[in-house]
Design a protein around this motif. Structure first.
Motif, PDB file in Angstrom:
ATOM      1  N   THR A   1       0.811  -1.210   0.000  1.00 32.20           N
ATOM      2  CA  THR A   1       0.000   0.000   0.000  1.00 32.20           C
ATOM      3  C   THR A   1       0.848   1.266   0.000  1.00 32.20           C
ATOM      4  O   THR A   1       0.545   2.230  -0.707  1.00 32.20           O
ATOM      5  CB  THR A   1      -0.931  -0.003   1.219  1.00 32.20           C
ATOM      6  OG1 THR A   1      -1.752  -1.178   1.178  1.00 32.20           O
ATOM      7  CG2 THR A   1      -1.827   1.219   1.235  1.00 32.20           C
TER       8      THR A   1
ATOM      9  N   PRO B   1      -3.963  -3.201  -4.914  1.00 30.76           N
ATOM     10  CA  PRO B   1      -5.087  -4.153  -4.867  1.00 30.76           C
ATOM     11  C   PRO B   1      -6.022  -3.978  -3.677  1.00 30.76           C
ATOM     12  O   PRO B   1      -7.017  -4.684  -3.594  1.00 30.76           O
ATOM     13  CB  PRO B   1      -4.378  -5.512  -4.801  1.00 30.76           C
ATOM     14  CG  PRO B   1      -3.085  -5.219  -4.121  1.00 30.76           C
ATOM     15  CD  PRO B   1      -2.696  -3.824  -4.520  1.00 30.76           C
TER      16      PRO B   1
ATOM     17  N   ASP C   1     -10.427  -4.298  -7.047  1.00 32.71           N
ATOM     18  CA  ASP C   1      -9.643  -4.516  -5.838  1.00 32.71           C
ATOM     19  C   ASP C   1     -10.054  -5.812  -5.158  1.00 32.71           C
ATOM     20  O   ASP C   1     -11.117  -6.380  -5.434  1.00 32.71           O
ATOM     21  CB  ASP C   1      -9.813  -3.338  -4.874  1.00 32.71           C
ATOM     22  CG  ASP C   1      -9.152  -2.074  -5.405  1.00 32.71           C
ATOM     23  OD1 ASP C   1      -8.238  -2.201  -6.240  1.00 32.71           O
ATOM     24  OD2 ASP C   1      -9.548  -0.967  -4.993  1.00 32.71           O
TER      25      ASP C   1
END
Length: 451
Positions: free
Chosen positions: A232, A293, A300
């Protein structure tokens, strides 16, 4: 995440709108089609640019191929990197779920040994443990998706059931600027404190070396969470993204000029301009979709489903049958056990009476329901003379008696079936022996005739 099937109609897959990059790629390729149509309409060709730039030795297709190869290499590299991040993300999520559920399941199993002697401590330990693990998993998903600052998070099991002091600390550890603690780390420390205290109180009766495995499992889940947060927080390198964006813009402007010089038909020129521009833009858009993702986009990973799966698994640990210790009805040797292999599911071995009892357990009568009215007493009749020989009253059939009779009958049938199988094996051996003797005798006769 979008669920789809390759077995359906081709049109249903191609013309699906939700989560598709085709519309945006078509929008990006339309300006190139307009440019090539304009150039071919006014008969502006590549030859004029070629003469001014002294590029007589190079054809338009060669220049375009060299430029396209460089751009295609960069986009392929980005697509491979994005898919690797996507696949690593779903792998880490499954591993995180598996590690933390395994830790919770082991702790519930460890607390079964003293559940009768210390029922209150074991019940409080289990209820607190299930709530903390559910909240831990949901909070971890919020950190991965960068939604931990929103008012509502992922659903957790009865968070309000925790004590007030614990709830107050969990609320202030993140919202208080003076603290600014990581809530996942706070929850992990709470779970470890709960386990150590339960071991000291006797709610968990297990040797410390075995109990230490639970702490290792919890830490491995935390490592998987850290790797998810790495995906992330670490974006695709900016120089690569900037260079790809610039080359795509040049490619969108240069392709119409090249196709206007190569193609003589305006429709074909527009077609051969749109196709390469559309393909490269579509691949780049797919890469940007897969690079991150975790989130709420259609492509996602389904974080909500991961949390619901965790909650369902933890609810299973709170079921009444969680302390069930399985055993076998009868023992078998190796050969009989191998012969009894079956494809039937457990529900096929449950009798009708057991199904009725299971239904009663699942749908109990509410305690607030009015009790049935007592039956009126039978009328008093004059005493009749006793018969000469009264027959003994039959004992009422109970569920246990029916089950025992059914098991006895099944055991007798299995014994007869095993005896029949042994007889068939002996018979087949005898037949094979007689067949071998007959074949030998026939060969001897044949050799005698030939002599």
């Amino acid at each position: 995440m979008i669920d789809y099937s390759n077995d359906g109609w081709f049109c249903c897959l191609v013309f699906a709108w939700r989560g598709s990059v085709i519309p945006m790629a078509m929008v990006e390729s339309i300006p190139s089609a307009i440019i090539v149509a304009f150039l071919m309409y006014f008969e502006v060709t590549f030859d004029e640019f070629q003469q001014k730039a002294d590029l007589d030795s190079l054809s338009p297709s060669q220049l375009w191929a060299a430029f396209s190869a460089s751009l295609l290499f960069l986009i392929s590299f980005r697509t491979n990197t994005a898919y690797s991040r996507f696949w690593e993300g779903t792998t880490l999520l499954h591993q995180m779920f598996g590690e933390w559920f395994d830790a919770a399941s082991c702790l519930i199993a460890f607390s079964t040994l003293d559940r009768k002697k210390k029922a209150a401590q074991v019940a409080d330990f289990r209820a607190t443990l299930v709530r903390l693990f559910s909240l831990l998993h949901g909070t971890a998903l919020e950190e991965i998706a960068l939604t931990d600052s929103e008012e509502f998070g992922y659903p957790s099991l009865d968070t309000g059931g925790l004590d007030r002091e614990t709830l107050k600390y969990l609320a202030e550890c993140k919202s208080n600027p003076a603290l600014n603690f990581n809530r996942v780390e706070v929850l992990i420390h709470m779970i470890q404190n709960l386990v150590v205290n339960a071991q000291d109180d006797g709610a968990i009766k297990i040797p410390p070396p075995i109990l230490s495995r639970v702490f290792q499992t919890i830490s491995r889940g935390q490592v998987n969470l850290a790797n998810c947060k790495k995906i992330t927080s670490t974006l695709f390198p900016f120089p690569y993204a900037q260079l790809i964006a610039l080359l795509l813009f040049v490619f969108r402007l240069g392709t119409p000029a090249v196709m206007a010089s190569i193609c003589t038909s305006q429709p074909w020129g527009i077609f051969f301009t749109i196709v390469p521009v559309f393909c490269l833009y579509a691949l780049n858009l797919v890469a940007t979709e897969l690079e991150l993702p975790f989130g709420s986009d259609p492509n996602d990973l389904p974080l909500q489903e991961f949390q619901e799966h965790m909650n369902t698994s933890l609810v299973m640990l709170s079921h009444d049958n969680v302390d069930n210790i399985p055993h076998t009805v009868k023992t078998m040797n190796f050969r009989k056990l191998q012969e009894s292999t079956t494809t039937l599911r457990p529900s096929c071995f449950i009798s009708k009476q057991d199904e009725v009892e299971v239904g009663k357990d699942q749908d109990p009568v509410p305690s607030s329901a009015p009790a049935p009215a007592p039956a009126p007493p039978p009328p008093v009749a004059a005493p009749a003379p006793a018969p000469a020989a009264a027959a003994p009253a039959a004992a009422p059939l109970t569920a246990a008696a029916v089950e025992q009779a059914a098991l006895t009958g099944v055991g007798q049938l299995m014994t007869k079936f095993e005896d029949l199988t042994e007889q068939l094996c002996k018979l087949s051996q005898q037949v094979s022996q007689h067949t071998e003797i007959l074949s030998k005798s026939s060969r001897c006769k044949a050799s005698t005739v030939s002599m």
